[in-house]
Design a protein around this motif. Structure first.
Motif, PDB file in Angstrom:
ATOM      1  N   GLN A 336       0.823  -1.211   0.000  1.00  0.00           N
ATOM      2  CA  GLN A 336       0.000   0.000   0.000  1.00  0.00           C
ATOM      3  C   GLN A 336       0.856   1.258   0.000  1.00  0.00           C
ATOM      4  N   TYR A 338       4.178   1.411  -0.942  1.00  0.00           N
ATOM      5  CA  TYR A 338       5.174   1.501  -2.009  1.00  0.00           C
ATOM      6  C   TYR A 338       4.597   1.312  -3.411  1.00  0.00           C
TER       7      TYR A 338
ATOM      8  N   THR B   7      15.461   1.332   0.692  1.00  0.00           N
ATOM      9  CA  THR B   7      14.240   1.571  -0.050  1.00  0.00           C
ATOM     10  C   THR B   7      14.526   1.745  -1.533  1.00  0.00           C
ATOM     11  N   VAL B  91      -2.795   6.096   2.014  1.00  0.00           N
ATOM     12  CA  VAL B  91      -2.670   4.898   2.839  1.00  0.00           C
ATOM     13  C   VAL B  91      -3.892   4.827   3.737  1.00  0.00           C
ATOM     14  N   ASN B  98      -2.413   0.302  14.753  1.00  0.00           N
ATOM     15  CA  ASN B  98      -1.352   0.191  13.744  1.00  0.00           C
ATOM     16  C   ASN B  98      -0.741   1.529  13.347  1.00  0.00           C
ATOM     17  N   GLU B 101       3.098   2.101  13.469  1.00  0.00           N
ATOM     18  CA  GLU B 101       3.832   1.375  12.439  1.00  0.00           C
ATOM     19  C   GLU B 101       3.596   1.971  11.047  1.00  0.00           C
ATOM     20  N   ARG B 102       2.358   2.352  10.775  1.00  0.00           N
ATOM     21  CA  ARG B 102       2.058   2.922   9.471  1.00  0.00           C
ATOM     22  C   ARG B 102       2.806   4.230   9.245  1.00  0.00           C
ATOM     23  N   ALA B 104       5.635   5.020  10.589  1.00  0.00           N
ATOM     24  CA  ALA B 104       7.039   4.685  10.365  1.00  0.00           C
ATOM     25  C   ALA B 104       7.222   4.122   8.953  1.00  0.00           C
ATOM     26  N   ASP B 105       6.306   3.255   8.523  1.00  0.00           N
ATOM     27  CA  ASP B 105       6.367   2.709   7.159  1.00  0.00           C
ATOM     28  C   ASP B 105       6.422   3.838   6.147  1.00  0.00           C
ATOM     29  N   ALA B 106       5.489   4.781   6.330  1.00  0.00           N
ATOM     30  CA  ALA B 106       5.389   5.886   5.375  1.00  0.00           C
ATOM     31  C   ALA B 106       6.661   6.730   5.408  1.00  0.00           C
ATOM     32  N   GLU B 108       9.669   5.793   6.266  1.00  0.00           N
ATOM     33  CA  GLU B 108      10.803   5.051   5.695  1.00  0.00           C
ATOM     34  C   GLU B 108      10.940   5.330   4.198  1.00  0.00           C
ATOM     35  N   ALA B 109       9.807   5.543   3.551  1.00  0.00           N
ATOM     36  CA  ALA B 109       9.822   5.778   2.110  1.00  0.00           C
ATOM     37  C   ALA B 109      10.333   7.180   1.785  1.00  0.00           C
ATOM     38  N   TYR B 132      11.949  10.404  12.753  1.00  0.00           N
ATOM     39  CA  TYR B 132      12.083  10.712  11.319  1.00  0.00           C
ATOM     40  C   TYR B 132      12.085  12.229  11.164  1.00  0.00           C
TER      41      TYR B 132
END
Lengths: 377, 370
Positions: A336, A338, B7, B91, B98, B101-102, B104-106, B108-109, B132
Motif C-alpha cells: 500500500q 510503495y 528503499t 494509505v 497500527n 507502524e504505518r 514509520a512505514d510511510a 521510511e519511504a 524521522y
C-alpha cells in the motif's frame, strides 16, 4: 454419453479424494506450496490486468514480508498473534466445539491484562524483577478472564443447549461494546481524548532481543512456540486432551467410553478462551504497551478461524499457517505504501492465496468425513 | 538514512522503466487498463533524480471515501497536485493500534510530507516525529511540539455550534421541498454521532449550545450509531428521532452519516451535513440536505502542501487553527436549497459567526473534548 461422463467425473473425484486422504504430511506441504504459487500467479495476472506492474507487485510482496529487519520483525510479530489465536480456535474445533468467540475472549483478556498490571504496579518494585512479576500477573489475568469468557458460552451450550456458534458471535459484540465503554469512561488515560488505557509501566515489556524496539521480541516467539508445544502435548498425550479429541471425532463414542460430555464442552471452551487470553497478553505486553479501543484492533480472532482451518485444526500446523497469514498481512501494508495498487485489490489477492491453500485441506477434510464409516476398498 | 538506501534498492530494478506519470494524471487519463506497466507508486525516496514531490496521507479510522473528513483532507492535496508536481500516496489504515507502524512505514519511504488525518495519530507521532526528523508531518486535530510538525486544530466546537444555529433556525420555519417538510409547530431537532467518544460528545454539546442560542425552547434529541463506517446504526437513531418528532437531524458520524440522510429521505424530513458540502458529496440526497457545517480542511492541506513545495515550512510549523474568524469554519446551504432559504437563516448564521469571532460565546467544550 452423459451418464458415462458423470460416472467418469465421479470416479475421478473419488480417486482425487482417495489420493488426498492418502497424502503424507510432506505431500500435503507440497500441495500447499503449489497452491500458494498458483494463487500468486493468478494474483499477478489480475494485477497486470488492472494496469499495474506485476513484477513490482511480486517484489513488494516478498520485500514487504521478509525484505528488511523492520518488516521481518513485523511479519513475525503479526504471525505470533495469528499463531496463538489460531491455536485457540484449533483446540476448540478439534474437540468439535465451534468457538467463534476468540475475538471477544482476546478483547476481554487484553483489558484484564492491561488493567491488572496498571493496578498492581504501585505495589511491586520498579526494577526488572517487579516487571517480571507484573507480566506474570497480567498473563494470568488475561488467561483467566479469557478462559471465563469462553467458559460462559460453554456452560450455555452444555446445560442450556444454546448453539455455541451463535452465542460466541454475540458475545464478541458484547465484549467489544463493554470493553470499549470501559476504556472510554473509567479506564481512559487521564487527559487523553483517545480511547486507550494508561500506558504500562516502563519495566513491563519483553526484552528487545535481535529486533530492537520493533514491537517484536524473540522471547515472544519462543513463548509462542512453547505454548504451541504445550497445547500439542496436552491434546495428544493427556487424558484431558484425549477426551477432547475423541469428543471431536465422535461424541457418542466418547460418552460411551466415559467422557462427561457437558463438562468436556465447558472445559474445551475454557481452554480455548484461556489461549485466546494469552494471545492478548502477548499483544498488550510485547506490542501495544497498553490496551485500546477494541473495535479498532485487527480481527485476529476471526482470521484465526481461517488460520486454524488452513492447519486442519492441528496446533503444530498452525505455526506455518500463522506465518503465511503474518507474511501476507505484513506485505499488504508495505504494498500500500510503495505502490499505487489499491488496498482492495491487494486484499483480494491475499484472499485468493488463502482460498487456494485452504481448498485442498478443506477438500481433504470433507473427503475424510464422507469416507469415515463408509465401506473402504 | 540507511533505511532510505534500502528503499531505493527495493525499487532499483523498477526505476528504469518508471514513467513519470503521477498518480492523478494516471487515474485521470483512465489509463488503468491501457497504461500497462507504468508504475507510479514506487517511491523515489531520497533519490534526487526526480524533481517531483511525494506526499503521503494516512487515513483516520473511518477510512477514505467517507465523503467528509478524510476525503476533504485528500481533496486539498489533490488540488495542490494539480498545481505542483506532487505525487500523492493514499494509505488507508482503520486500526488505531497500527498507526505507529504505518507512520514509520510511510516515513521510511522518505516522502516530502506525511498528512495524518485524525487525533488518533497524535501519540504515535510523538515518537515518530523526532525519529524521522527529516520528514515533514501534518497532523490534523492535534499538535505535537516538534519542529517538523504542523498541527492543525479545527475549531470543531464552532462548526458544531453553526450546525446547531442552522438546525434551530430552520426547524422554526416552514420548509417544503420534494415531499419533505419541516413541522414549524413542534420545535424538535436531532443529533446522531458515530462512536460515543470524547471528540463527538464535544460536537454534541456545542451543537446543543448552537440550537439553544437560537431558541432555548427547542428540544434536541441525541443518539449514537456506534460506528463511523456502518450507516445502519446512525440510520436507526435518526429514524427513531424523526419518529419522536425531530424534523431536522444533524450527524457527526463521518461515512456512517449517510444513514441520517437516508432516514430523512425515507421519512420526508431533513438533515444537515458535516465537514464539507455534503449535498454535493451525497448528491442523491441533495433534496433533504438543507446545508452543511463545514471546515475547510482542504484549504489547510493545500496550504501545507504549498508550504512544502515553496520551502516555507516555517509558515505552517507548530499549532495552526481552522476557525470561524480565519474563515476555515462556515455554514453552506445545500445545493438544492440555494437561494430558497428564509432570510432568518443568513441573519442568524452571520450573527452567530460574529459572536463566535468576537468571543461572545461561552463554549462548554473545546475542539476535541469537553
Amino acid at each position: 454419453m452423459s451418464a458415462t461422463d458423470e460416472s467418469g467425473a465421479r470416479s475421478l473425484l473419488d480417486r482425487v479424494s482417495d489420493r488426498l486422504l492418502d497424502a503424507t504430511v510432506l505431500e500435503r506441504f507440497g500441495i500447499a506450496l503449489a497452491s500458494i504459487l498458483t494463487a500468486i500467479l493468478l494474483g499477478l495476472l489480475m494485477v497486470a490486468a488492472a494496469g499495474y506492474n506485476p513484477i513490482i507487485f511480486l517484489n513488494n510482496l516478498i520485500v514487504g514480508a521478509v525484505g528488511s529487519e523492520r518488516v521481518l520483525a513485523r511479519t513475525l510479530r503479526i504471525s505470533t498473534f495469528f499463531i496463538v489465536t489460531g491455536v485457540a480456535v484449533a483446540v476448540a474445533f478439534r474437540a468439535g466445539v465451534f468457538n467463534i468467540g476468540v475475538q471477544g475472549q482476546f478483547v476481554v483478556g487484553g483489558l484484564a491484562c492491561a488493567m491488572s498490571i496498571l493496578w498492581a504496579a504501585p505495589y511491586l518494585p520498579s526494577g526488572s524483577l517487579g516487571g517480571v512479576g507484573l507480566m506474570l500477573i497480567g498473563t494470568v489475568a488475561a488467561a483467566v478472564s479469557g478462559g471465563l469468557y469462553g467458559a460462559f458460552p460453554g456452560v450455555l451450550k452444555a446445560y442450556a443447549d444454546a448453539n455455541e456458534i451463535i452465542t460466541t458471535i454475540m458475545l464478541n459484540f458484547i465484549a467489544i461494546g463493554v470493553v470499549s465503554w470501559l476504556i472510554t469512561n473509567p479506564f481512559r488515560e487521564a487527559g487523553s481524548t483517545n480511547v486507550q488505557t494508561e500506558p504500562l509501566p516502563a519495566n513491563v515489556g519483553l526484552p528487545p532481543i535481535v529486533f530492537g524496539e520493533s514491537g517484536f521480541s524473540v522471547v515472544g516467539l519462543v513463548l509462542t512456540l512453547a505454548l504451541v508445544a504445550v497445547v500439542a502435548v496436552v491434546m495428544t498425550r493427556t487424558r484431558f486432551g484425549y477426551d477432547m479429541m475423541t469428543s471431536g471425532y465422535q461424541a457418542s463414542a466418547a460418552v460411551y467410553s466415559g467422557v462427561d460430555a457437558k463438562r468436556n464442552v465447558v472445559a474445551t471452551m475454557s481452554f480455548s478462551g484461556a489461549v485466546a487470553g494469552l494471545a492478548s497478553a502477548l499483544f498488550v505486553i510485547m506490542y501495544q504497551g497498553r490496551f485500546l479501543e477494541p473495535a479498532s484492533i485487527h480481527t485476529y480472532g476471526y482470521d484465526a478461524i481461517a488460520v486454524s482451518l488452513l492447519a486442519a485444526n492441528n496446533p503444530l500446523a498452525v505455526v506455518p499457517a500463522g506465518l503465511l497469514f503474518g507474511g501476507l498481512n505484513s506485505s499488504t501494508s508495505y504494498i500500500q505504501i510503495y505502490s499505487d495498487v489499491p488496498v482492495q485489490l491487494i486484499d483480494g489477492i491475499v484472499g485468493i492465496v488463502i482460498l487456494f491453500v485452504a481448498v485442498p485441506e478443506l477438500f481433504r477434510m470433507a473427503a475424510n468425513r464422507a469416507t469415515t464409516g463408509g465401506e473402504d476398498e | 538514512m540507511s533505511h532510505r538506501t534500502d528503499t531505493n534498492g527495493d525499487c532499483g530494478d523498477a526505476r528504469s522503466d518508471t514513467s513519470s506519470i503521477g498518480r492523478r494524471t494516471f487515474l485521470r487519463s483512465g489509463a488503468a487498463a491501457a497504461g500497462g506497466l507504468s508504475l507510479a507508486g514506487c517511491m523515489s525516496g531520497g533519490g534526487g533524480d526526480d524533481d517531483g514531490y511525494e506526499m503521503t496521507i494516512i487515513s483516520s479510522p473511518a477510512g477514505f471515501d467517507d465523503q467528509a473528513f478524510n476525503d476533504n483532507a485528500l481533496e486539498g492535496l489533490e488540488d495542490a497536485a494539480d498545481e505542483w508536481d506532487i505525487e500523492i500516496n493514499q494509505v488507508e489504515e482503520t486500526n488505531q493500534g497500527n498507526y505507529a507502524e504505518r507512520q514509520a512505514d510511510a516515513a521510511e519511504a522518505g516522502p516530502d510530507l506525511i498528512v495524518l488525518v485524525a487525533d488518533q495519530h497524535t501519540d504515535p507521532l510523538e515518537e515518530n516525529a523526532p525519529e524521522y526528523s527529516d520528514v515533514n508531518w501534518m497532523l490534523i486535530n492535534n499538535v505535537v511540539d516538534e519542529p517538523n510538525v504542523s498541527g492543525w486544530i479545527e475549531m470543531n466546537h464552532e462548526m458544531s455550534f453553526l450546525a446547531g444555529v442552522g438546525a434551530g433556525t430552520l426547524t422554526q420555519e416552514e420548509i417544503e421541498h420534494e415531499g419533505s417538510s419541516t413541522n414549524p409547530d413542534e420545535n424538535i431537532v436531532g443529533f446522531v454521532g458515530g462512536e460515543e467518544i470524547p471528540l463527538i460528545e464535544a460536537f454534541e454539546v456545542s451543537y446543543i449550545q448552537g440550537v439553544e442560542w437560537v431558541d432555548d425552547s427547542i428540544e434536541v434529541l441525541t443518539g449514537y450509531g456506534g460506528s463511523f463506517s456502518d450507516p445502519s446504526g446512525v440510520n436507526d437513531q435518526a429514524v427513531s428521532q424523526i419518529d419522536s418528532g425531530a424534523d431536522i437531524v444533524w450527524h457527526a458520524a463521518a461515512a456512517a452519516g449517510e444513514g441520517a440522510f437516508q432516514a430523512a429521505d425515507d421519512n420526508d424530513r431533513f438533515a444537515i451535513g458535516v465537514d464539507s458540502d455534503q449535498s454535493v458529496a451525497f448528491d442523491s440526497y441533495q433534496d433533504v440536505i438543507l446545508g452543511s457545517a463545514i471546515k475547510a480542511l482542504n484549504e489547510a492541506t493545500y496550504e501545507v502542501a504549498g508550504a512544502v513545495v515553496n520551502d516555507e515550512w516555517d509558515s505552517v510549523q507548530g499549532e495552526q487553527n481552522l476557525s470561524t474568524e480565519q474563515g476555515g469554519i462556515d455554514w453552506v446551504t445545500g445545493q438544492a436549497f440555494d437561494g430558497d432559504m428564509p432570510d432568518s437563516l443568513d441573519q442568524n448564521i452571520q450573527d452567530a459567526k460574529d459572536a463566535i469571532s468576537n468571543g461572545e460565546i461561552d463554549f462548554e467544550c473545546g475542539p476535541t473534548g469537553c
